[in-house]
Design a protein around this motif. Sequence first.
Motif, PDB file in Angstrom:
ATOM      1  N   VAL A 188     -10.935   5.251   0.910  1.00 14.63           N
ATOM      2  CA  VAL A 188     -11.842   4.668   1.674  1.00 14.63           C
ATOM      3  C   VAL A 188     -11.387   4.370   2.973  1.00 14.63           C
ATOM      4  CG1 VAL A 188     -13.457   2.763   2.145  1.00 14.63           C
ATOM      5  CG2 VAL A 188     -13.177   3.672  -0.136  1.00 14.63           C
ATOM      6  N   PRO A 189     -11.450   4.684   4.298  1.00 12.90           N
ATOM      7  CA  PRO A 189     -12.925   5.227   4.762  1.00 12.90           C
ATOM      8  C   PRO A 189     -12.835   6.787   4.105  1.00 12.90           C
ATOM      9  CG  PRO A 189     -11.505   4.811   6.523  1.00 12.90           C
ATOM     10  CD  PRO A 189     -10.870   4.298   5.479  1.00 12.90           C
ATOM     11  N   GLU A 190     -14.072   7.146   3.660  1.00 15.17           N
ATOM     12  CA  GLU A 190     -14.368   8.588   3.727  1.00 15.17           C
ATOM     13  C   GLU A 190     -14.401   9.217   5.007  1.00 15.17           C
ATOM     14  OE1 GLU A 190     -17.391  11.609   1.603  1.00 15.17           O
ATOM     15  OE2 GLU A 190     -18.499   9.908   2.674  1.00 15.17           O
ATOM     16  N   ILE A 191     -13.466  10.260   5.293  1.00 10.91           N
ATOM     17  CA  ILE A 191     -13.367  11.036   6.587  1.00 10.91           C
ATOM     18  C   ILE A 191     -13.305  12.355   6.371  1.00 10.91           C
ATOM     19  CG2 ILE A 191     -12.004  11.105   8.599  1.00 10.91           C
ATOM     20  CD1 ILE A 191     -10.934   8.487   8.237  1.00 10.91           C
ATOM     21  N   GLY A 192     -14.507  13.072   6.714  1.00 11.51           N
ATOM     22  CA  GLY A 192     -14.565  14.474   6.600  1.00 11.51           C
ATOM     23  C   GLY A 192     -15.652  15.019   6.361  1.00 11.51           C
ATOM     24  N   TRP A 193     -15.812  16.233   5.903  1.00  8.60           N
ATOM     25  CA  TRP A 193     -17.092  16.936   5.549  1.00  8.60           C
ATOM     26  C   TRP A 193     -17.471  17.061   4.056  1.00  8.60           C
ATOM     27  CZ3 TRP A 193     -19.768  19.569   9.844  1.00  8.60           C
ATOM     28  CH2 TRP A 193     -18.850  19.553  11.130  1.00  8.60           C
TER      29      TRP A 193
END
Lengths: 253, 197
Positions: free
Chosen positions: B112-117
């Motif tokens: 966390v954070p969720e970063i991406g596709w």
Amino acid sequence: MLTRRLVVCLDVKGGRVVKGVQFEGLRDVGDPVELARRYEAEGADELTFLDISASAEERDTLWELVRRTAEQLFIPLAVGGGVRTVDDVGRALRAGADKVSINSAAVANPALLTACAERFGAQCVVASIDAKRDGDRWRVYTHGGRRPTDLDAVAWARECVARGAGEVLLTSIDRDGARTGYDLALTRAVSEAVDVPVIASGGAGSAAHVRDAFQEGGADAALVAGILHDGLTTVGAIKALLREGGLHIRSLA
Amino acid sequence: MRVTLFDYGAGNLHSLAKALATVPGAEVRAQEDPLRALDTDVLVLPGVGAFGAAVARLAPGREAMRAALEQGLPCLGICLGMQLLFDGSDEGAGAGLGYFAGRVTRLAAKRVPEIGWNQVEDERTLAGARLDTVYYAHSFVCRAADASVVMGWTTHEADRFPAAVRRGRVVGVQFHPEKSSTAGVRFVQAFLREVAP
């Protein structure tokens, strides 16, 4: 499940994309906005501008460039190079950047990472770490890889994350520009040490190197530059190889 | 068609404004005053910043905005903008708009954070733009009390959360369509064409 990301890096100076030739002259290779759009169309997952401007006058053109790019680019845009203060980060974000990478300034003042994360959120704070092998560990360098520090790269990555960085951009100085592959041991050591995405950088010479950064290095993202700009391979060819390797990646809609 | 971005000091609105402006006839502007932002045909709540600071800026217009949404003002909330449509958040004090019942809580994940596709399952928000893989940059998610408003789900590690919600002419998305390349821009266009006219 998150996909692995392919990040394309453009070196910019005075508002143009440039390319170093044997560490001596810089050659103008094009308009950043046009190149950015082309890489998005080819399937790049993210774009990074690395500003290598030497003067304040040249740097001022960066914000205008970010603004023009953000209006036409519909994938995430990161900006790095010469970011020193919370105000610099704010300026980059207002201009249209989604993330800002901080390198030497974080080493000089680690509290800067915390200040930026508190004000703008961890998702836009990227700790950029330049590391060089030194015996059985990796030493952190600053100022474009010219100045050694006393920091161990793995420990420093952990500290950056503890202080608020939402991602780590990890560049191997040994491999940068060598096209012999990413430093997989370094990538793995840092990926295993932190809970945020690690972007492997430095050394990509082929699509197979990118695959290795994911499969063996455990990276969440891989940064590529020269091999794309020089036409040695394409975003599509790299992604095709990643897909064959069973990696979860984003396909073009 | 007047499209108004409620600018609560979150910063980067360029890509979103440009994505909205790709629809012929859309006149896109930003407005910092939450009451004046309601003098529009379409309201957009953009998505960068912290919940507490955003609801503080929203507070003077909160009741009027909620009433306008209930009366049919088309609205697209993105990321934090989606979270503002819910009751409240563990991220910060203050009341959200409460248009959707439920609370905003932290992602239950290691990363966390969720970063991406990430992928959206069973996405069915709009008829004209089906989504597959979209861009996320967030630490909090909306726990919708009523699952029937959820128009698509995403899973990060073991946490499955609403990617999109819709009730009437109000749509909230946790991802960033303006950063989700061609498919994301098509989604924004489809919202203006299907929900707003």
